[in-house]
Design a protein around this motif. Structure first.
Motif, PDB file in Angstrom:
ATOM      1  N   ASP A   1       0.832  -1.208   0.000  1.00 53.08           N
ATOM      2  CA  ASP A   1       0.000   0.000   0.000  1.00 53.08           C
ATOM      3  C   ASP A   1       0.868   1.261   0.000  1.00 53.08           C
ATOM      4  O   ASP A   1       0.379   2.345  -0.274  1.00 53.08           O
ATOM      5  CB  ASP A   1      -0.968   0.005   1.197  1.00 53.08           C
ATOM      6  CG  ASP A   1      -0.227  -0.020   2.524  1.00 53.08           C
ATOM      7  OD1 ASP A   1       0.844  -0.672   2.595  1.00 53.08           O
ATOM      8  OD2 ASP A   1      -0.704   0.592   3.488  1.00 53.08           O
ATOM      9  N   ASN A   2       2.131   1.086   0.325  1.00 53.55           N
ATOM     10  CA  ASN A   2       3.090   2.190   0.230  1.00 53.55           C
ATOM     11  C   ASN A   2       3.580   2.223  -1.220  1.00 53.55           C
ATOM     12  O   ASN A   2       4.493   1.486  -1.602  1.00 53.55           O
ATOM     13  CB  ASN A   2       4.223   1.929   1.226  1.00 53.55           C
ATOM     14  CG  ASN A   2       5.294   2.983   1.192  1.00 53.55           C
ATOM     15  OD1 ASN A   2       5.290   3.873   0.346  1.00 53.55           O
ATOM     16  ND2 ASN A   2       6.228   2.874   2.116  1.00 53.55           N
TER      17      ASN A   2
ATOM     18  N   PHE B   1      11.314  -0.867  -9.600  1.00 51.14           N
ATOM     19  CA  PHE B   1      12.438  -0.324 -10.383  1.00 51.14           C
ATOM     20  C   PHE B   1      13.647  -1.246 -10.308  1.00 51.14           C
ATOM     21  O   PHE B   1      14.268  -1.570 -11.316  1.00 51.14           O
ATOM     22  CB  PHE B   1      12.787   1.074  -9.856  1.00 51.14           C
ATOM     23  CG  PHE B   1      13.930   1.732 -10.566  1.00 51.14           C
ATOM     24  CD1 PHE B   1      13.734   2.433 -11.765  1.00 51.14           C
ATOM     25  CD2 PHE B   1      15.224   1.659 -10.050  1.00 51.14           C
ATOM     26  CE1 PHE B   1      14.798   3.034 -12.413  1.00 51.14           C
ATOM     27  CE2 PHE B   1      16.289   2.249 -10.709  1.00 51.14           C
ATOM     28  CZ  PHE B   1      16.081   2.944 -11.894  1.00 51.14           C
TER      29      PHE B   1
ATOM     30  N   ARG C   1       7.084   1.104  -5.864  1.00 48.34           N
ATOM     31  CA  ARG C   1       7.663   1.678  -7.099  1.00 48.34           C
ATOM     32  C   ARG C   1       9.173   1.436  -7.153  1.00 48.34           C
ATOM     33  O   ARG C   1       9.702   1.025  -8.182  1.00 48.34           O
ATOM     34  CB  ARG C   1       7.333   3.190  -7.074  1.00 48.34           C
ATOM     35  CG  ARG C   1       7.982   4.034  -8.120  1.00 48.34           C
ATOM     36  CD  ARG C   1       7.156   4.079  -9.406  1.00 48.34           C
ATOM     37  NE  ARG C   1       7.893   4.800 -10.452  1.00 48.34           N
ATOM     38  CZ  ARG C   1       8.871   4.256 -11.172  1.00 48.34           C
ATOM     39  NH1 ARG C   1       9.215   3.001 -11.025  1.00 48.34           N
ATOM     40  NH2 ARG C   1       9.498   4.972 -12.110  1.00 48.34           N
ATOM     41  N   VAL C   2       9.873   1.660  -6.046  1.00 50.74           N
ATOM     42  CA  VAL C   2      11.342   1.497  -6.045  1.00 50.74           C
ATOM     43  C   VAL C   2      11.731   0.017  -6.096  1.00 50.74           C
ATOM     44  O   VAL C   2      12.730  -0.355  -6.722  1.00 50.74           O
ATOM     45  CB  VAL C   2      11.998   2.250  -4.849  1.00 50.74           C
ATOM     46  CG1 VAL C   2      11.774   1.550  -3.542  1.00 50.74           C
ATOM     47  CG2 VAL C   2      13.490   2.460  -5.081  1.00 50.74           C
TER      48      VAL C   2
ATOM     49  N   PRO D   1      16.545  -2.836  -1.606  1.00 53.10           N
ATOM     50  CA  PRO D   1      15.970  -3.396  -2.846  1.00 53.10           C
ATOM     51  C   PRO D   1      16.901  -4.417  -3.498  1.00 53.10           C
ATOM     52  O   PRO D   1      16.437  -5.416  -4.059  1.00 53.10           O
ATOM     53  CB  PRO D   1      15.780  -2.163  -3.727  1.00 53.10           C
ATOM     54  CG  PRO D   1      15.710  -1.008  -2.800  1.00 53.10           C
ATOM     55  CD  PRO D   1      16.591  -1.363  -1.652  1.00 53.10           C
TER      56      PRO D   1
ATOM     57  N   ALA E   1       5.189   4.333  -3.032  1.00 55.20           N
ATOM     58  CA  ALA E   1       6.572   4.735  -3.305  1.00 55.20           C
ATOM     59  C   ALA E   1       7.529   3.555  -3.140  1.00 55.20           C
ATOM     60  O   ALA E   1       8.452   3.375  -3.936  1.00 55.20           O
ATOM     61  CB  ALA E   1       6.963   5.866  -2.367  1.00 55.20           C
ATOM     62  N   LEU E   2       7.269   2.744  -2.112  1.00 55.16           N
ATOM     63  CA  LEU E   2       8.152   1.599  -1.867  1.00 55.16           C
ATOM     64  C   LEU E   2       7.951   0.525  -2.939  1.00 55.16           C
ATOM     65  O   LEU E   2       8.919  -0.087  -3.407  1.00 55.16           O
ATOM     66  CB  LEU E   2       7.889   1.037  -0.464  1.00 55.16           C
ATOM     67  CG  LEU E   2       8.967   0.120   0.077  1.00 55.16           C
ATOM     68  CD1 LEU E   2      10.303   0.850   0.230  1.00 55.16           C
ATOM     69  CD2 LEU E   2       8.573  -0.457   1.433  1.00 55.16           C
TER      70      LEU E   2
END
Lengths: 511, 128
Positions: free
Chosen positions: B13-14, B23, B19-20, B113, B16-17
């Motif tokens: 649900d985060n 990535f 997304r990274v 990551p 941004a996390l």
């Protein structure tokens, strides 16, 4: 105890001497009387001789004996009177001497005749010699014995009164304890219950009426609560047991902590129960746990993001410049989020100790609103919110703590945007007249349930609505906003309809 | 960069996390999809096939563990490797989670990551 004290100074030998003296005195008196009588009689005879030269034994001429006695007495009163006086005085003293002896005899007779177990007052006497010593010692012994008996009785009575008083005290203490105390017998039936028990158990009858009832039946009305059965198992009675149970027949989710302890005499199998309402404590625990959970989440989330993005930037060689900028923006916003959370925590802490202060400076409303919009613009854009601002045409500068008021409006607008679906409407209306400044934030969001409206400004409050739960938040924002507004002398009001939207109005009086 | 045909589902649900993480995995050559909550992930999992699922634990609607339970009911995901991103402390329960739900590994936040990429490589037995 000592009503009469006799004092007598004559020993027994003096009595004997006195008697001898009496005999001699009486003998002397008799001899004196006799010799005086002879002398007087001779004088009578000589006086009568001239008329009767020849002595004739004439009975008529013989002097009267009473007359002689009288004349004898008149002629020498002292030698004759003294012995008589001495004898009379001696008799009186003798009677006085015998009186304490008679007294002793009477007391002994009384002592001998008294019924067994009854009391008699013996009197001390003061005479010389062994009799005084012996008698007074006997009386002393008797008195001491009686005093000790009386002291014992007094002590027993006093101790009884003290014990009785203490019992009343203990009973009053037990009865007035907020904690419920009950004692059960070997069958689990109540033999004692204080007043709090009836209240805690939600029962109509008084604590007196609870006697004889089975505590287990009163405590556990739902037979499904098997896990509580161990509380009543006799096998485990030797060690203290406690459990938390819902208050019987209570719909407000009150919780009782029930503890059981065996009384010291195990043969009686009596148990002491204590019941404590821990609802408030549970509420505090639950609020604290929720806060810790929220705070941990609020700290961990930005930290995780910052770490992940920084590491990606540092270790990935080939990242497009636009992407690098995007990552840096994300890192920046996460750092801001962390800082805001720490600020919130500090403000809450200041609020707790009453040291939250404001620094007022003259500011123009327009500048205040500009700063707010700048901060919420990314959120508005992200959720494609239709945002409207209405400002007063003429606004004079106001004395406000700009940073704190910006924080209030960012919080209200942030909530409005957060809880309004994508593409919804949010508006900020600023009204200012001579008396007050009014800032209203309205949204077309999810709204607030009527039952939650009174508590939304409470610290750490978070709605149970799953749509609210889905968003991050500390439950501190509204609480802090209200505190800031109140320090400015104003207040925040809210109107809301579930699924239709909310309107928060900040009113600050202008002096 | 090594290209694989393996699909990875990232559930958090985060955003941004997620997304990274995406990535990093994209850079490692995986095909990735993200889902913002458990329910969305479940729907996506039924729609597409994923070789590995990386899910956050603390999520609204459906938690990570609940999602795992639901996924294990689906025949396609009976043996699918799962990585659970979780709060510190829960990793102690990994043996239990492994036995019950077949969760392969857990990562406590904040995580790296690159460590996730490494774990995905190992679980999918793709040489890094």
């Amino acid at each position: 105890m000592f009503r009469i004290r006799h004092k007598l100074g004559l020993p027994r030998t003096a009595v004997a001497c006195y008697l001898l003296f009496c005999l001699l005195a009486l003998g002397g008196l008799a001899a004196g009387i006799f010799s005086s009588s002879l002398e007087i009689a001779r004088e009578h005879l000589l006086r009568d001789l001239p008329t009767n030269s020849v002595y004739q034994s004439d009975p008529a001429a013989t002097p009267d004996r009473w007359m002689i006695a009288y004349e004898t007495l008149v002629a020498s009163p002292l030698p004759l009177g003294l012995p008589i006086l001495a004898v009379g005085l001696g008799g009186f003293l003798l009677a006085r001497l015998l009186r304490p002896v008679t007294e002793l005899g009477a007391q002994l007779a009384q002592l001998a005749n008294q019924p067994q177990g009854s009391h008699i007052d013996l009197e001390r006497v003061e005479v010389y010699g062994e009799l005084t010593e012996g008698w007074n010692r006997l009386v002393g012994c008797l008195e001491r014995f009686r005093h000790e008996s009386l002291d014992d009785e007094f002590d027993d009575g006093l101790m009884g009164a003290i014990a009785n008083h203490q019992l009343h005290e203990y009973d009053a203490i037990l009865q007035n304890l907020a904690e419920g105390i009950a004692v059960t017998d070997f069958e689990g039936r109540i033999t004692f219950a204080n007043r709090a028990i009836a209240t805690l158990l939600n029962t109509d009858p008084s604590s007196e009426d609870l006697k004889g009832q089975a505590l287990q039946e009163l405590l556990i009305q739902d037979p499904q609560q098997d896990h509580l059965q161990s509380l009543f198992e006799p096998a485990a009675a030797s060690h203290p047991v406690s459990a938390e149970i819902p208050v019987p027949g209570d719909s407000t989710n009150r919780v009782l902590r029930v503890s059981r302890q065996c009384m010291q005499a195990p043969s009686h199998q009596r148990q002491v129960w204590s019941l404590q309402d821990i609802t408030q404590q549970k509420l505090v625990d639950s609020t604290r746990n929720e806060f810790i959970e929220t705070a941990t989440h609020e700290l961990r989330t930005p930290l995780s993001n910052i770490k992940a993005y920084v590491e990606t930037l540092a270790t990935t060689g080939d990242i497009a410049i636009e992407q690098q900028q995007e990552f840096c923006h994300i890192i920046n916003s996460e750092v801001t989020r962390l800082a805001r959370f720490v600020d919130d925590l500090l403000s809450i802490s200041s609020m707790e100790v009453g040291s939250l202060s404001v620094e007022k400076h003259n500011i123009v409303t327009e500048r205040l609103v500009d700063e707010v919009i700048q901060k919420v613009q990314p959120l508005i854009a992200q959720k494609e919110i239709h945002f409207q601002v209405s400002l007063p045409k003429k606004a004079r500068p106001l004395a406000l703590d700009k940073d704190k008021m910006v924080a209030v409006l960012v919080n209200l607008l942030g909530n409005a945007i957060k809880y309004t679906p994508r593409g919804g409407c949010v508006a900020l209306q600023v009204c200012q007249d001579k008396t007050q400044l009014q800032l209203t934030v309205t949204d077309s969001g999810i709204g607030i349930a009527p039952e939650e409206l009174p508590t939304i400004f409470d610290k750490f409050f978070r709605s149970s609505d799953p749509r609210v739960q889905a968003e991050t938040g500390t439950g501190l924002g509204l609480s802090l906003a209200r505190e800031v507004v109140r320090i400015h002398g104003g207040d925040i009001g809210v109107e809301s309809k579930l699924d239709e939207g909310s309107a928060f109005t900040v009113t600050i009086p202008l002096k | 960069m090594q290209t694989t045909t393996q699909n990875v589902l990232i559930v958090d649900d985060n955003i941004a996390l997620a997304r990274v993480t995406q990535f990093a995995l994209d850079n490692a050559g995986f095909n990735t999809q993200t889902a913002g909550n458990g329910q969305q992930a479940l729907e996506l999992a039924q729609e597409l096939h994923f070789d590995i699922v990386i899910t956050d634990q603390q999520m609204p609607q459906l938690t990570g563990i609940e999602l795992c339970r639901e996924l294990r009911r689906l025949p396609d995901y009976h043996a699918c490797p799962i990585i659970l991103l979780t709060a510190k402390g829960l990793e102690l329960e990994l043996p239990k989670l492994r036995d019950e739900l077949g969760i392969n590994t857990t990562f406590a936040k904040p995580f790296s990551p690159s460590a996730i990429v490494k774990a995905v490589h190992e679980l999918l037995a793709v040489p890094a």
